[in-house]
Design a protein around this motif. Structure first.
Motif, PDB file in Angstrom:
ATOM      1  N   SER A  35       0.398   3.713   4.201  1.00 49.40           N
ATOM      2  CA  SER A  35      -0.758   2.831   4.039  1.00 49.40           C
ATOM      3  C   SER A  35      -2.030   3.636   3.831  1.00 49.40           C
ATOM      4  O   SER A  35      -2.864   3.289   2.988  1.00 49.40           O
ATOM      5  N   ASN A  89      -3.676   3.161   0.230  1.00 45.22           N
ATOM      6  CA  ASN A  89      -4.940   2.440   0.279  1.00 45.22           C
ATOM      7  C   ASN A  89      -6.094   3.304  -0.219  1.00 45.22           C
ATOM      8  O   ASN A  89      -6.990   2.831  -0.921  1.00 45.22           O
ATOM      9  N   ASP A 105      -2.847  -2.365   1.327  1.00 40.26           N
ATOM     10  CA  ASP A 105      -3.736  -3.115   0.447  1.00 40.26           C
ATOM     11  C   ASP A 105      -2.948  -3.456  -0.817  1.00 40.26           C
ATOM     12  O   ASP A 105      -2.797  -2.615  -1.695  1.00 40.26           O
TER      13      ASP A 105
END
Length: 732
Positions: A153, A157, A418
């Protein structure tokens, strides 16, 4: 690091002398299992990679596939021959590094597969990750799980590439060796594509990106060995450290370099570092190189020639550039605050590297990259398990299976990613497949292409039956795409196995290769690239054979039916309620047996899988279709539980099920639940292809009711919410 005696003898015979220390280290890494596929390459010919859709197949940093052009939104009128928009597909493993350092190991796995995308001139638009850990109730498994998800992540992201899909499985045999398989899809126009094939002698080799340090030394050879008990401390220097902010700058700089046609060929620096990237680049073009290692921009003093060659410092690219364009490349690198070094040039001779006035490498590039002898290993075919089923209460079994970590909601994972950055994600994580909007394909005559993505494997399946389980993995991924109305386009695979020198392990690995290849051929899905990760053994034993497949599909437009039901319409089962060659469904490879014990043969698969997938995709795109959800892990029980929402429930009855446990929990893929206002049209679409059975009706109370013979399973919204929170309840 050390070169084995047989390999050293072969090198000495070719060179006519003893190799230098730097040459020996290069051969040891580039001839490792991780780079040379010495045990797996003899098997990989089973895959069919040729198709009119395939522009670049296996062997490059990533594959390139043409997207069809849909005329007026008609899926049957797709044109590939004149396509101008391509996607790239790649997949990579970062298994050993993620055990030693879960955050950096997983993060740099993301960075590496994104740079493979850049190497083809493409812009990365989507990531998927397929993750495999030991039992969830073990503290060490949760530690690895949390660290890996955080690493993925953080990196994804920060670089602005959405993570839109994947899978998570927990199985005791991953306790000492987790798997982290990451795939990336990129987008490139036909006239912007480049490859990793050097073009012309006299062109310069330019290193752009992060400075070189000592991190990741020997990463390729480290990835080709079993993990030891002390791996978390002893092997930490072999794990790279990532910098996503520099990677983001590199992504944008690469785009500008491609815009201005400044790059002739490219290779990202991954396994075996600069030595691997530069030698492979020129070898593919039948050329050589002269490299001066002291020209490499560095971040640590007093580095040796071997360290320059083999360090796997991240966020670096090697470009082939015409001499007249070198100055402009340096200007763009400076604009994005990236390092830039002219390290040598392409030649028609050997691959040579000099350092401090001494020639430390002088070898034939093709021999270095392709000269590793293949292994001829013995194998043992797996035996089919006997039927040994546990006695179980239906309601208790239902509760156990739907709340098992492998079948429970993965919301805790994907909510950290995201998935909306880039504003392409039309169907988000948590569904059967993600759908990305490729608006570049829109025109007055076409609604544009919706690109569907599915990725994952099923270790319970391939442990129980490697060949049939791998066939099922391919079918399940195709069914995921079809559930969103997409026709399969192409696939890449990440083939994970244990120590191939063990005949039973190699036999199981051969089974997953053949099974995946056969089903992809049946589905007319070219396998355009992939990765092999062997020696996934630890003191706890080998991993299950794990064939992660990342498959793409296309459809006209970007809309797709959800998996969640609405409070109206009939619910239909497409496919068998029971699946076997006798009166009872086979439960082999099911989460039911994983949780409650016992063995059984794996379910039979549909006779015409391609027809099932095609019919389901057509039904999913009908106006009367309200929801579609494939049935796979956890069987019908989990699929039903996943379709219920706070606003809409289901009232279901198992019609004439002789064995309710088998009907609820067998995991034959190629099946789906369809909520529709047009049940007759669905039945007509599957006539002669698969049975269609009415299962029940949607309700507006948010409850799930399953009537199975004399037993009724009744669950309310609170109980369903509790199942979905299994993972986050333990970790938040």
């Amino acid at each position: 690091m050390s070169l084995s005696d047989p390999d050293r003898d072969l090198v000495v015979e070719e060179l006519g002398r003893e190799p230098t220390p730097a040459e020996a280290a290069l051969f040891e890494n580039l001839w490792s299992e991780h780079c040379a596929y010495r045990s797996s390459r003899p098997l990989l010919g089973a895959f069919d990679s040729e198709d009119e859709r395939v522009i670049v197949g296996p062997g490059d940093d990533a594959a390139v596939v043409a997207l069809p052009e849909y005329d007026a939104g008609d899926a049957a009128d797709a044109d590939v021959e004149n396509a101008e928009t391509y996607i790239t597909m790649g997949i990579e493993s970062h298994n050993h590094p993620s055990y030693v350092d879960p955050f950096d190991g997983a993060a740099t796995g993301v960075g590496g597969i994104v740079r493979d995308t850049l190497s083809m001139g493409a812009y990365p638009i989507a990531l998927t990750d397929s993750l495999y850990f030991g039992e969830f109730d073990r503290e060490h498994s949760r530690y690895l799980f949390e660290g890996v998800v955080e690493g993925i992540s953080h990196y994804g992201n920060c670089i602005g590439v959405p993570t839109v899909g994947g899978s998570v499985d927990f199985h005791e045999d991953y306790e000492g060796n987790p798997l982290v398989n990451v795939s990336c899809v990129g987008l490139v126009d036909a006239d912007r594509m480049i490859t990793a094939v050097a073009q012309e002698a006299g062109n310069k080799l330019v290193l752009v990106g992060n400075s070189t340090g000592r991190d990741g030394l020997g990463g390729a050879s480290f990835a080709s060995e079993d993990l030891s008990e002390d791996a978390e401390t002893e092997d930490r220097p072999a794990v790279q450290v990532g910098d996503p902010y520099t990677e983001k700058l590199l992504i944008e700089a690469n785009e500008e370099l491609i815009d201005e046609s400044l790059v002739e060929s490219a290779r990202d620096l991954g396994a075996a570092g600069l030595g691997g990237a530069s030698s492979e680049l020129v070898a593919k073009g039948g050329l050589g190189a002269d490299i001066e290692l002291s020209e490499v921009h560095e971040r640590e003093p007093n580095m040796s020639a071997l360290e320059y060659l083999l360090a796997e410092s991240q966020e670096r690219m090697c470009y082939e550039v015409r001499p007249e364009n070198v100055e402009r490349v340096a200007e763009i690198a400076e604009k994005f605050d990236l390092g830039c070094s002219v390290i040598g040039e392409v030649t028609e001779g050997n691959y040579t590297c000099t350092f401090e006035g001494e020639t430390v490498v002088d070898v034939d590039a093709e021999f270095l990259g392709e000269g590793a002898p293949m292994n001829d290993l013995p194998h043992e075919d797996p035996t089919a398990p006997k039927r040994d089923l546990p006695d179980a209460d239906l309601a208790e079994a239902f509760q156990t299976v739907v709340s098992a970590p492998s079948t429970a909601s993965k919301r805790w994972v994907y909510r950290q990613y995201d998935h909306e950055v880039g504003v392409r994600t039309s169907v988000a994580p948590g569904d059967d497949a993600a759908v990305m909007a490729i608006r570049e394909t829109e025109s007055e005559a076409s609604p544009g292409v919706g690109l569907a993505l599915s990725a994952g494997a099923a270790p319970n399946w391939t442990e129980a039956a490697p060949y049939e389980g791998a066939r099922a993995v391919a079918l399940e991924n195709a069914t995921n795409l079809a559930a969103k109305g997409a026709a399969p386009l192409a696939a890449v695979d990440c083939l994970n196995g244990g120590n191939p020198e063990k005949p039973d392990v190699y036999g199981a690995f051969k089974g997953i290769v053949d099974g995946l290849a056969d089903m992809c051929a049946d589905l007319d899905v070219p396998v355009v690239g992939g990765n092999v990760s062997l020696y996934n053994d630890s003191p706890t034993g080998p991993i299950p054979p794990t064939p992660t497949l990342a498959m793409t599909g296309t459809k006209p437009g970007y809309d797709a039916p959800p998996l969640s039901v609405e409070p109206e319409g009939e619910l239909l089962l497409v496919g068998d309620l029971a699946a076997g060659d006798d009166s009872a469904a086979r439960l082999g490879g099911s989460e039911f047996l994983a949780q409650l014990g016992g063995t059984d043969r794996f379910p039979e698969l549909p006779d015409e899988p391609a027809a099932v997938v095609s019919a389901l995709a057509a039904v999913a795109d009908r106006d009367g279709t309200l929801a579609v959800h494939d049935i796979s892990h956890g069987g019908l029980a989990v699929a039903l539980a996943e379709m219920v929402t706070d606003e809409a429930g289901l009232d279901v009855s198992l019609p004439d099920a002789d064995d309710s446990i088998a009907a609820l929990f067998h995991e034959q893929p190629g099946r789906a639940l369809v909520q529709t206002t047009e049940p007759d049209a669905v039945a007509e679409a599957f006539e002669g292809v698969a049975p269609v059975t009415k299962m029940g009706e949607a309700t507006d109370d948010g409850r799930l009711s399953i009537e199975a013979g004399e037993t009724t399973i009744l669950t309310d919204a609170d109980a369903i919410a509790d199942w979905r929170a299994v993972i986050e309840r333990e970790l938040d």
